[in-house]
Design a protein around this motif. Structure first.
Motif, short mmCIF file in Angstrom:
data_model
loop_
_atom_site.label_atom_id
_atom_site.label_comp_id
_atom_site.label_asym_id
_atom_site.label_seq_id
_atom_site.Cartn_x
_atom_site.Cartn_y
_atom_site.Cartn_z
N GLY A 161 30.75 96.79 90.77
CA GLY A 161 30.36 97.90 91.61
C GLY A 161 29.02 98.52 91.23
N GLN A 162 28.63 98.38 89.96
CA GLN A 162 27.37 98.96 89.49
C GLN A 162 26.22 97.96 89.41
N ALA A 163 26.52 96.68 89.60
CA ALA A 163 25.49 95.65 89.42
C ALA A 163 24.26 95.90 90.29
N GLY A 164 24.48 96.31 91.53
CA GLY A 164 23.35 96.54 92.43
C GLY A 164 22.55 97.78 92.13
N ASN A 165 23.03 98.62 91.21
CA ASN A 165 22.34 99.87 90.86
C ASN A 165 21.53 99.75 89.58
N ILE A 166 21.72 98.68 88.83
CA ILE A 166 21.06 98.52 87.53
C ILE A 166 19.59 98.14 87.72
N LYS A 167 18.71 98.82 87.00
CA LYS A 167 17.28 98.60 87.14
C LYS A 167 16.73 97.53 86.18
N SER A 168 17.29 97.50 84.97
CA SER A 168 16.78 96.60 83.93
C SER A 168 17.50 95.26 83.95
N LYS A 169 16.73 94.17 83.90
CA LYS A 169 17.35 92.84 83.89
C LYS A 169 18.13 92.61 82.61
N GLU A 170 17.68 93.21 81.49
CA GLU A 170 18.42 93.06 80.24
C GLU A 170 19.78 93.74 80.33
N VAL A 171 19.80 94.93 80.91
CA VAL A 171 21.06 95.65 81.08
C VAL A 171 21.96 94.90 82.06
N LEU A 172 21.37 94.36 83.12
CA LEU A 172 22.14 93.59 84.10
C LEU A 172 22.77 92.36 83.44
N ALA A 173 22.00 91.67 82.59
CA ALA A 173 22.52 90.49 81.90
C ALA A 173 23.72 90.85 81.03
N ALA A 174 23.62 91.98 80.33
CA ALA A 174 24.73 92.42 79.49
C ALA A 174 25.94 92.78 80.33
N ALA A 175 25.71 93.47 81.46
CA ALA A 175 26.81 93.87 82.32
C ALA A 175 27.51 92.66 82.92
N LEU A 176 26.74 91.65 83.33
CA LEU A 176 27.33 90.45 83.91
C LEU A 176 28.17 89.70 82.88
N SER A 177 27.68 89.64 81.64
CA SER A 177 28.42 88.92 80.61
C SER A 177 29.74 89.62 80.29
N ILE A 178 29.73 90.95 80.30
CA ILE A 178 30.97 91.70 80.07
C ILE A 178 31.89 91.60 81.28
N HIS A 179 31.32 91.68 82.47
CA HIS A 179 32.10 91.57 83.71
C HIS A 179 32.92 90.28 83.74
N SER A 180 32.30 89.17 83.35
CA SER A 180 33.00 87.88 83.41
C SER A 180 34.19 87.85 82.45
N VAL A 181 34.05 88.50 81.30
CA VAL A 181 35.15 88.56 80.33
C VAL A 181 36.27 89.44 80.85
N GLU A 182 35.91 90.60 81.43
CA GLU A 182 36.92 91.47 82.01
C GLU A 182 37.70 90.75 83.10
N ALA A 183 37.01 89.96 83.91
CA ALA A 183 37.68 89.23 84.98
C ALA A 183 38.63 88.18 84.44
N ARG A 184 38.26 87.52 83.35
CA ARG A 184 39.16 86.52 82.75
C ARG A 184 40.38 87.20 82.13
N HIS A 185 40.14 88.35 81.49
CA HIS A 185 41.28 89.13 80.98
C HIS A 185 42.23 89.48 82.12
N ALA A 186 41.66 89.94 83.22
CA ALA A 186 42.47 90.35 84.37
C ALA A 186 43.29 89.18 84.90
N ALA A 187 42.67 88.02 85.03
CA ALA A 187 43.37 86.85 85.55
C ALA A 187 44.54 86.45 84.65
N ALA A 188 44.30 86.46 83.33
CA ALA A 188 45.35 86.09 82.38
C ALA A 188 46.53 87.07 82.46
N LEU A 189 46.22 88.35 82.54
CA LEU A 189 47.28 89.35 82.59
C LEU A 189 48.00 89.34 83.94
#
Length: 231
Positions: A161-189
């Motif tokens: 939900g916040q990806a489109g609001n992030i200004k810095s590519k470095e911050v976006l890269a970090a957010a995407l990497s965390i997002h993918s882990v959260e999604a895998r956690h969600a799928a497993a649970l």
């Protein structure tokens, strides 16, 4: 996305190439495509003069710091949840305990990384919120697992939900990497609690709740959803 990092990545092939290399190659290209599709395709262009100004850079930094602290609040919540679950002794099955510990360690790493990023950008990390998971723990293991699935699904939706609001590519890269882990956690649970592969309102049901493209949630919706867990 008029002046976001996603807009720049969509409009500038050279910037996109560097970003994908930073994230790790072909897999990142696919992830970026999914995020762009989920966040929309607003063709509005940004002002290059404004983007180059110090005022705009400061505003962008402030905006990203708010998003990072919002994400940090959610990560605090998740890390504390797993810590309380493990310490409660409610979970007896060795395999489930191992999952809870692994997920808890991961969420704590997210906390540490977000705090470090906020400080690097000159900001002050928010303090950890006081949580209220005792009522959930009192309901037993099934309620605990369902709550774990809920908070992980919310975490994934929040980052998207916040990806489109992030200004810095470095911050976006970090957010995407965390997002993918959260999604895998969600799928497993989701599988662990028997949610299967169906779909449900708000993207909170089913092992693969959102189909081909994840459904983002804005901060108001996410914070309303986690309010019952806050003291």
């Amino acid at each position: 996305m008029t002046d976001s990092a996603l807009r720049e990545l969509q409009d500038d092939p050279s910037s996109r190439k560097r970003f994908i290399k930073m994230l790790g190659g072909a897999g990142a290209a696919s992830a970026l495509t999914v995020v762009l599709a989920a966040c929309g395709d607003d063709k509005a262009s940004s002002s290059s003069a404004a983007s180059s100004s110090g005022t705009t850079d400061m505003q962008s930094n402030t905006s990203d710091l708010k998003i990072l602290n919002y994400a940090l609040t959610l990560e605090f919540l998740e890390a504390d949840f797993y810590d309380k679950v493990i310490n409660s002794g409610l979970v007896k099955d060795a395999a489930t305990v191992a999952i809870a510990k692994k997920f808890g360690e991961t969420e704590q790493q997210h906390v540490d990384a977000l705090k470090a990023t906020i400080k690097k950008l000159g900001g002050t990390p928010v303090t950890a919120p006081k949580t209220k998971f005792e009522p959930t723990l009192a309901k037993g293991l099934k309620a605990v697992l369902q709550t774990a699935a809920t908070v992980e699904n919310l975490g994934a939706a929040a980052y998207l939900g916040q990806a489109g609001n992030i200004k810095s590519k470095e911050v976006l890269a970090a957010a995407l990497s965390i997002h993918s882990v959260e999604a895998r956690h969600a799928a497993a649970l989701n599988i662990l609690v028997g949610r299967g592969f169906g779909s449900g309102k708000g993207g909170l049901k089913g092992a693969l709740p959102d189909g081909a493209f994840g459904k983002p949630m804005d901060d108001k919706a996410v914070l309303a959803a986690v309010k019952p867990f806050l003291a």
